[in-house]
Write an enzyme that holds these catalytic residues in place. Sequence first.
Site, PDB file in Angstrom:
ATOM      1  N   GLU A 108      -2.988  -7.199  -1.182  1.00  8.82           N
ATOM      2  CA  GLU A 108      -4.284  -7.848  -1.434  1.00  8.82           C
ATOM      3  C   GLU A 108      -4.336  -9.265  -0.858  1.00  8.82           C
ATOM      4  O   GLU A 108      -4.603 -10.243  -1.562  1.00  8.82           O
ATOM      5  CB  GLU A 108      -4.593  -7.849  -2.926  1.00  8.82           C
TER       6      GLU A 108
ATOM      7  N   GLU B 189      -5.526   1.707  -3.974  1.00  9.63           N
ATOM      8  CA  GLU B 189      -5.538   1.617  -5.433  1.00  9.63           C
ATOM      9  C   GLU B 189      -6.898   2.110  -5.912  1.00  9.63           C
ATOM     10  O   GLU B 189      -7.931   1.598  -5.476  1.00  9.63           O
ATOM     11  CB  GLU B 189      -5.303   0.180  -5.913  1.00  9.63           C
TER      12      GLU B 189
END
Length: 659
Positions: free
Chosen positions: A142, A298
């Site tokens: 991320e 995710e």
Amino acid sequence: MKIGVDYYPEHWDINNIKSDINLMRKTGVKLVRLAEFAWCRLEPAEGVYDFKWLDDAIELFGENDIQIVLGTPTCTPPLWLYEKYPYAIQVDKNGNRSFTGIRGHRCFNSPSMRKFTNLIVEKMTKHYANSKVVIGWQIDNELEANNCCCEHCSNKFREWLKNKYGTLETMNKEHGNVVWSGEYTSWEQVKPPLGGSPHLNPSYLLDFDRYAADSTVEYVKFQLEIIRRNCPKHFVTTNTWFPYYIPNFHKTFKELDFVSYDNYPTTKVIDNKDSLHSHAFHCDLMRGIKRQNFWIMEQLSGPLGCWMPMTRTTKPGMIKGYSFQAIAHGADTVVHFRWRNATIGAEMFWHGLIDHSNVPGRRFNEFAELCNDVNKISAELRDSVIKNEVAILYSSEQEYAFKIQPQVQNMYYLEQLQLFHQSLLRLGVGADIIDWSEDLSSYKIVIAPTLYITNETVTKNLYSFVKAGGTLILTNRTGVKYPNNTCVMKPLPGDFAECAGIVVTEYDPLGEDKLTVKSYNNKTYECTQWCDLIEPTTAKVIATYNDDFFKGTAAVTVNNYKSGKVYYLGTVFSRDYYYDLMSQILKDNNIKYYTELEDDIELSVRENDNGKYLFIFNNSNKLKTFKAKSKYRSIINDTVYGQTFELKPYGTDVLKECK
């Protein structure tokens, strides 16, 4: 097409791991992501490496025909690194170093961080280069735009500016630093935006945002070179999301194999028809980054919580429905976060598929059904892609500039794109959300909301598109700024005035106030946020303001330009206006759409050599009726539907037209 899970063998003992992998195999899990936070176990002391625990887990996965994606663990350096090399820690805009014990607080440009990043990535990639189970890599985790303000990043920022401008004199002129006596007389005076004041020079702030994004890109390339060299047969990606410091998605993924996104749709029931809640927008944007299919690294598995109060749990159908929504919009693999709730650490209540009880329940059973369905249809849908005739233009430049100088209360850049995207969803029409500099020749309609920052290349590209017969939609706050974030000194919409056939004589920043607009179809619509007062030169007026001192003034226009058309929307409407306008524009461009599609029924089409497949998703907690244009057969359950059938709350299906 695969369904996978994120898994953390470093959190569990060997008996848990064995039973988990056995259940994954039985459930139909095809892939797991491992190790993105495991640096302290992979290198417990400087120069001391221990991969045995990970080798053992990977061997067990391989025995059960489950493939592996490994994360480079550079998001969470071990504490020994920070203790010995404290300058590897980020410095915030107040000049303070971050505290250790959290994640993502490393400095990309720190020489010590680069040194140990190089070492751990070299060791891992060489170790797993010939693994028959490992198929690819996720770089870090991320990644955000690098807003570190340490000494190393300050030097990098100065070098970035020197490369762009060459001389201080040029930079002073481009930034307009004469304001408030801000002119630099030496490069050493140039620093990151310490203090975080909103009063700093907007041109300087935009350049820092561009540098911060480029700094992240450079860090990705640094790791990519190592992985490519040692593991040439493996794919390489990184997972992204929408943080406050949004990276430049297009630059970040340019040299990576595909985009990966972390997808957490809301678990709250949305009853407001004007809500922009659908994560189909985010998925379309992810697909548009490289204009190819992507991965979800995710995916929502349960209620979210940890550093904030927990959200509502996933309703029946959400786990399967949201996964199929992502697949419908181009996801080829969906990896769920996570297999089981953590019993340790900060994310104990960021729920996985199995709760702390370790007893598979309702959510897990729905996940198992998802695995079964995807595995059943995967071969038939192999190499399927999405082809659309409508594009929405996205630019990180606009996102950065809007945050630097918010134009009016509650006006956000991404929401301007979502308003159009939502209207197309309601009409059952797909859209590509692409970089504003991309080739447009394959599209009939291009929507370019709020081109606040403009540049010559994009302007020429849009003019060429319209001249060739395309339909272009522009909106308020277009043509306001030059690339250096200084104001254009000409009537708005600046360089687009000719093709739009209008000038903006004045504007009124409405903010949260609401007015009404009367359209050519004699319908009245609510508007808010912003009002451009439009004077047509060659354009036709198709809506006028119905209130205030500018009652009767043009609010929306359309102009025939060369072989194409240009629409200009001077205000921000309630959702119904976009639906009605886009219906007419789609009709004019001979693009098929649905006139009786219930709210929250989402459609998308993927196609390959086997034909076209209609994905249908009920993105609501209510029973919905779908009125199809022909009879369809479900490739999931082999049911043949009539032209009208019902969908359960969050229900989904994949249909092929009956011959």
